[in-house]
Design a protein around this motif. Structure first.
Motif, PDB file in Angstrom:
ATOM      1  N   ILE A 193       1.372   5.996 -10.121  1.00  9.31           N
ATOM      2  CA  ILE A 193       0.615   4.766  -9.872  1.00  9.31           C
ATOM      3  C   ILE A 193      -0.798   5.135  -9.439  1.00  9.31           C
ATOM      4  O   ILE A 193      -0.975   5.769  -8.397  1.00  9.31           O
ATOM      5  CB  ILE A 193       1.259   3.895  -8.769  1.00  9.31           C
ATOM      6  CG1 ILE A 193       2.666   3.482  -9.139  1.00  9.31           C
ATOM      7  CG2 ILE A 193       0.396   2.653  -8.497  1.00  9.31           C
ATOM      8  CD1 ILE A 193       3.383   2.685  -8.066  1.00  9.31           C
ATOM      9  N   GLU A 223      -3.380  -1.805 -12.672  1.00  9.45           N
ATOM     10  CA  GLU A 223      -3.211  -0.355 -12.795  1.00  9.45           C
ATOM     11  C   GLU A 223      -3.340   0.136 -14.230  1.00  9.45           C
ATOM     12  O   GLU A 223      -3.419   1.339 -14.476  1.00  9.45           O
ATOM     13  CB  GLU A 223      -1.845   0.055 -12.223  1.00  9.45           C
ATOM     14  CG  GLU A 223      -1.716  -0.172 -10.741  1.00  9.45           C
ATOM     15  CD  GLU A 223      -1.398  -1.630 -10.359  1.00  9.45           C
ATOM     16  OE1 GLU A 223      -1.354  -1.921  -9.165  1.00  9.45           O
ATOM     17  OE2 GLU A 223      -1.200  -2.476 -11.264  1.00  9.45           O
ATOM     18  N   SER A 274       2.293   1.932  -3.387  1.00  6.57           N
ATOM     19  CA  SER A 274       1.269   2.469  -4.268  1.00  6.57           C
ATOM     20  C   SER A 274       1.042   3.962  -4.022  1.00  6.57           C
ATOM     21  O   SER A 274       0.782   4.725  -4.956  1.00  6.57           O
ATOM     22  CB  SER A 274      -0.040   1.695  -4.061  1.00  6.57           C
ATOM     23  OG  SER A 274      -1.024   2.128  -4.955  1.00  6.57           O
ATOM     24  N   ASP A 275       1.163   4.390  -2.777  1.00  9.03           N
ATOM     25  CA  ASP A 275       0.977   5.806  -2.423  1.00  9.03           C
ATOM     26  C   ASP A 275       2.213   6.660  -2.706  1.00  9.03           C
ATOM     27  O   ASP A 275       2.103   7.875  -2.833  1.00  9.03           O
ATOM     28  CB  ASP A 275       0.638   5.943  -0.938  1.00  9.03           C
ATOM     29  CG  ASP A 275      -0.757   5.447  -0.618  1.00  9.03           C
ATOM     30  OD1 ASP A 275      -1.590   5.370  -1.545  1.00  9.03           O
ATOM     31  OD2 ASP A 275      -1.017   5.123   0.562  1.00  9.03           O
ATOM     32  N   SER A 311       0.821  -1.205   0.000  1.00  9.71           N
ATOM     33  CA  SER A 311       0.000   0.000   0.000  1.00  9.71           C
ATOM     34  C   SER A 311       0.857   1.259   0.000  1.00  9.71           C
ATOM     35  O   SER A 311       0.592   2.215  -0.742  1.00  9.71           O
ATOM     36  CB  SER A 311      -0.935  -0.009   1.212  1.00  9.71           C
ATOM     37  OG  SER A 311      -1.772   1.114   1.206  1.00  9.71           O
ATOM     38  N   PHE A 317      -5.023  -4.827  -0.199  1.00  6.25           N
ATOM     39  CA  PHE A 317      -3.607  -5.215  -0.235  1.00  6.25           C
ATOM     40  C   PHE A 317      -3.312  -6.269   0.833  1.00  6.25           C
ATOM     41  O   PHE A 317      -2.570  -7.220   0.589  1.00  6.25           O
ATOM     42  CB  PHE A 317      -2.698  -3.999  -0.038  1.00  6.25           C
ATOM     43  CG  PHE A 317      -2.465  -3.188  -1.276  1.00  6.25           C
ATOM     44  CD1 PHE A 317      -1.927  -3.753  -2.426  1.00  6.25           C
ATOM     45  CD2 PHE A 317      -2.771  -1.837  -1.292  1.00  6.25           C
ATOM     46  CE1 PHE A 317      -1.695  -2.995  -3.572  1.00  6.25           C
ATOM     47  CE2 PHE A 317      -2.540  -1.071  -2.430  1.00  6.25           C
ATOM     48  CZ  PHE A 317      -2.005  -1.648  -3.568  1.00  6.25           C
ATOM     49  N   ARG A 377      -4.246   4.700  -7.613  1.00 13.98           N
ATOM     50  CA  ARG A 377      -4.660   3.939  -6.426  1.00 13.98           C
ATOM     51  C   ARG A 377      -5.888   3.107  -6.809  1.00 13.98           C
ATOM     52  O   ARG A 377      -6.975   3.635  -6.932  1.00 13.98           O
ATOM     53  CB  ARG A 377      -4.973   4.907  -5.292  1.00 13.98           C
ATOM     54  CG  ARG A 377      -5.374   4.245  -4.000  1.00 13.98           C
ATOM     55  CD  ARG A 377      -4.202   3.505  -3.402  1.00 13.98           C
ATOM     56  NE  ARG A 377      -4.513   3.127  -2.034  1.00 13.98           N
ATOM     57  CZ  ARG A 377      -3.671   2.604  -1.201  1.00 13.98           C
ATOM     58  NH1 ARG A 377      -2.433   2.405  -1.572  1.00 13.98           N
ATOM     59  NH2 ARG A 377      -4.014   2.267  -0.006  1.00 13.98           N
ATOM     60  N   TYR A 407       9.261  -6.053  -2.902  1.00  9.62           N
ATOM     61  CA  TYR A 407       9.048  -4.714  -2.361  1.00  9.62           C
ATOM     62  C   TYR A 407       9.755  -4.568  -1.030  1.00  9.62           C
ATOM     63  O   TYR A 407       9.771  -5.510  -0.220  1.00  9.62           O
ATOM     64  CB  TYR A 407       7.549  -4.443  -2.146  1.00  9.62           C
ATOM     65  CG  TYR A 407       6.769  -4.328  -3.425  1.00  9.62           C
ATOM     66  CD1 TYR A 407       6.632  -3.100  -4.062  1.00  9.62           C
ATOM     67  CD2 TYR A 407       6.167  -5.442  -4.000  1.00  9.62           C
ATOM     68  CE1 TYR A 407       5.908  -2.984  -5.248  1.00  9.62           C
ATOM     69  CE2 TYR A 407       5.442  -5.333  -5.180  1.00  9.62           C
ATOM     70  CZ  TYR A 407       5.314  -4.104  -5.792  1.00  9.62           C
ATOM     71  OH  TYR A 407       4.610  -3.991  -6.958  1.00  9.62           O
ATOM     72  N   HIS A 410      -6.410  -0.139  -5.282  1.00  6.75           N
ATOM     73  CA  HIS A 410      -6.732  -1.069  -4.197  1.00  6.75           C
ATOM     74  C   HIS A 410      -6.651  -0.348  -2.862  1.00  6.75           C
ATOM     75  O   HIS A 410      -5.785   0.503  -2.657  1.00  6.75           O
ATOM     76  CB  HIS A 410      -5.759  -2.253  -4.181  1.00  6.75           C
ATOM     77  CG  HIS A 410      -5.817  -3.090  -5.411  1.00  6.75           C
ATOM     78  ND1 HIS A 410      -6.894  -3.878  -5.736  1.00  6.75           N
ATOM     79  CD2 HIS A 410      -4.936  -3.249  -6.428  1.00  6.75           C
ATOM     80  CE1 HIS A 410      -6.669  -4.490  -6.881  1.00  6.75           C
ATOM     81  NE2 HIS A 410      -5.485  -4.121  -7.327  1.00  6.75           N
ATOM     82  N   SER A 454       6.303 -10.365  -6.747  1.00  9.16           N
ATOM     83  CA  SER A 454       6.500  -9.137  -5.966  1.00  9.16           C
ATOM     84  C   SER A 454       7.902  -9.131  -5.376  1.00  9.16           C
ATOM     85  O   SER A 454       8.414 -10.169  -4.982  1.00  9.16           O
ATOM     86  CB  SER A 454       5.504  -9.070  -4.795  1.00  9.16           C
ATOM     87  OG  SER A 454       4.182  -9.072  -5.231  1.00  9.16           O
TER      88      SER A 454
END
Length: 153
Positions: A31, A135, A25-26, A22, A40, A33, A77, A35, A75
């Protein structure tokens, strides 16, 4: 490099993994938003239940994670404060040690991720207009093969 442990994720890690997703994404205005934090976290839980997820942790706090489904890196991250310390490379090394081929996708706009994969022996094999990601952003597919890396030595 920061000292941390890598271990298989358990259900109790889903909140922290979802929070990292999350936050990413912020973090970037490019990107959209699409979700919520709750979604998430649910997604993280689903990946964990499928045994795809390894987490990096320091003193019980999740600092990053990878999710590998067969040979596809779903993923990779890290918490923003943990980047550029060799942690992503450590996750990647672990995946390379257990696979002779890996596939990774990243958004075309994510130049940092593109540079990371290229620096770590991946080659670009495909680009799409983003119609297959949530996205709807153009993306790049990369491939790493053990033989690619060995031929560069």
């Amino acid at each position: 490099m920061t000292f941390f442990d890598i271990r298989p994720a358990i259900s109790a890690d889903a909140n922290q993994v979802g929070e990292i997703l999350s936050a990413f994404s912020d973090e970037y205005s490019w990107i959209p938003r699409v979700h919520s934090l709750k979604e998430f976290i649910e997604f993280a839980h689903d990946m964990i239940e499928c045994n795809w997820v390894m987490i990096g942790q320091i003193n019980g706090t999740v600092i990053g994670f990878s999710a590998l489904h067969y040979q596809t890196i779903h993923s990779l991250y890290l918490h923003k404060s943990m980047r550029r310390q060799g942690i992503g490379s450590a996750f990647l090394k672990q995946m390379k040690n257990n696979n002779s081929r890996l596939i990774a996708w990243t958004f075309e706009a994510n130049q940092k991720a593109t540079n990371f994969y290229l620096k770590n022996g991946f080659i670009e094999i495909n680009r799409t207009n983003g119609e297959n990601n949530d996205e709807k952003l153009p993306d790049i597919q990369f491939e790493w093969r053990e033989k690619f890396e060995n031929s560069m030595i």
